[in-house]
Design a protein around this motif. Sequence first.
Motif, mmCIF file in Angstrom:
data_model
loop_
_atom_site.group_PDB
_atom_site.id
_atom_site.type_symbol
_atom_site.label_atom_id
_atom_site.label_comp_id
_atom_site.label_asym_id
_atom_site.label_seq_id
_atom_site.Cartn_x
_atom_site.Cartn_y
_atom_site.Cartn_z
ATOM 1 N N GLU A 9 -12.391 -3.148 31.572
ATOM 2 C CA GLU A 9 -12.184 -1.698 31.620
ATOM 3 C C GLU A 9 -11.880 -1.159 30.245
ATOM 4 O O GLU A 9 -12.224 -0.036 29.901
ATOM 5 C CB GLU A 9 -11.030 -1.346 32.574
ATOM 6 N N ASP B 3 -10.362 -5.837 35.211
ATOM 7 C CA ASP B 3 -9.474 -4.697 34.990
ATOM 8 C C ASP B 3 -8.151 -5.343 34.595
ATOM 9 O O ASP B 3 -7.417 -5.802 35.466
ATOM 10 C CB ASP B 3 -9.359 -3.906 36.302
ATOM 11 N N ASP C 260 -4.353 -2.988 36.246
ATOM 12 C CA ASP C 260 -4.710 -1.916 37.188
ATOM 13 C C ASP C 260 -3.425 -1.208 37.621
ATOM 14 O O ASP C 260 -2.435 -1.867 37.952
ATOM 15 C CB ASP C 260 -5.392 -2.518 38.420
ATOM 16 N N GLY C 261 -3.448 0.118 37.583
ATOM 17 C CA GLY C 261 -2.274 0.905 37.963
ATOM 18 C C GLY C 261 -1.368 1.163 36.783
ATOM 19 O O GLY C 261 -0.185 1.442 36.929
ATOM 20 N N ARG D 127 -13.893 2.182 39.404
ATOM 21 C CA ARG D 127 -15.060 1.558 38.767
ATOM 22 C C ARG D 127 -15.587 0.432 39.649
ATOM 23 O O ARG D 127 -14.833 -0.373 40.219
ATOM 24 C CB ARG D 127 -14.668 1.051 37.367
ATOM 25 N N GLU E 43 -13.205 -2.889 40.059
ATOM 26 C CA GLU E 43 -12.252 -2.399 41.063
ATOM 27 C C GLU E 43 -12.917 -2.432 42.455
ATOM 28 O O GLU E 43 -12.497 -3.189 43.329
ATOM 29 C CB GLU E 43 -11.775 -0.978 40.717
HETATM 30 MN MN MN Z 1 -7.768 -0.104 37.831
#
Ligand code: MN
Length: 336
Positions: A96, A117, A120-121, A277, A281
């Motif tokens: 990402e 990723d 993530d978050g 994505r 994801e």
């Molecule tokens: Mn993510």
Amino acid sequence: MERVNTEIVTLTRFLTEEQAKHKEATGDFTLLCHALQFSFKSIAYYIRRATLINLTGLAGSSNITGDDQKKLDVIGNDIFIAAMRSSGKCAVLVSEEEENAILFSEHEGARYAVACDPIDGSSNLDAGVSVGTIFGIHKLAEGSKGTKEDLLKPGTELIAAGFTMYGASAQLVITMKEGTVNGFTMDTSLGEFILTHPDMRIPKKRAIYSVNEGNSHYWADETKAYFESLKNPELNGGKPYSARYIGSMVADAYRTLLYGGVFAYPADKKSPKGKLRILYECAPMAMVFENAGGQALNSRMERMMEVVPESIHDKSGIFMGSYDEIEKVKSFHKSK
Ligand code: MN
Ligand code: AHG
Ligand code: MN
Ligand code: MN
């Protein structure tokens, strides 16, 4: 005398036993997974110490999909790239946090393409909310030296996918093509991921929905009607659904996998292609949910696993969760 449990299955043992099931296996996939495992342990270490060593906050840069990068986005990305490079088994990596695919051309024999990723978050990081790492693994096409095209494939061609959630403990969920979903919990004293959730199956239904309602003004009418129906007691045996939204896909996904329900990030008028994505994801999560007995669709009600990304950061709307809950989503959304 109370006997101790000596039947402990570590991720290392699990991978060795998985490899033994495939006579033709070279061991390369196992070595790649060991590098993945190391990256999760290393990222978990920095996540846990971030506040103590001033690693929270913004890095001052943004990524190609327009996200402001957190310091830990950049560190997680660096850790993951280093782990994939040093494994010698990854030929091409999409992250990402990297605009272009990274080609490890120095690894002649590498046969795998990885999408990740790293964090993530990350918008939740400073608030101490669970974040995670999501990954998907493809095998190179015959004769390919490793290009981004090796990743522009539908989720049905993924050979493995999963995520690690850095919560109260680090929870790793991994699934192989046509395989089961297995959950591992990091035992920090052993420094090992221990198999704690063998053969995870998502409950067939559950009255929990997980979506950012702040976007509801932009939703398609049928999406609005679907979520409104979940809130109507008369339509749900006298009790409306519960709303649970953490804002980290890995955390919302892990809860949905364990408890059941539906997670959604619909495409809408503001983001016609959706926000999440596909490569790192939507597709990996779709593989986990399908292999656990659930379903995952895009906003056109197409099977998420069959969606072919147009570019490495291509996005999609997504509805994923319990089998029956997704059947209900379909009943409100005409297939386009
Ligand atoms: Mn993510
Ligand atoms: P990332 O931190 O990797 O950029 O992903 C963030 C994603 C996903 O984790 C989450 O489901 C979604 O963004 C939340 O978006 P909103 O804040 O718009 O609800
Ligand atoms: Mn981001
Ligand atoms: Mn991220």
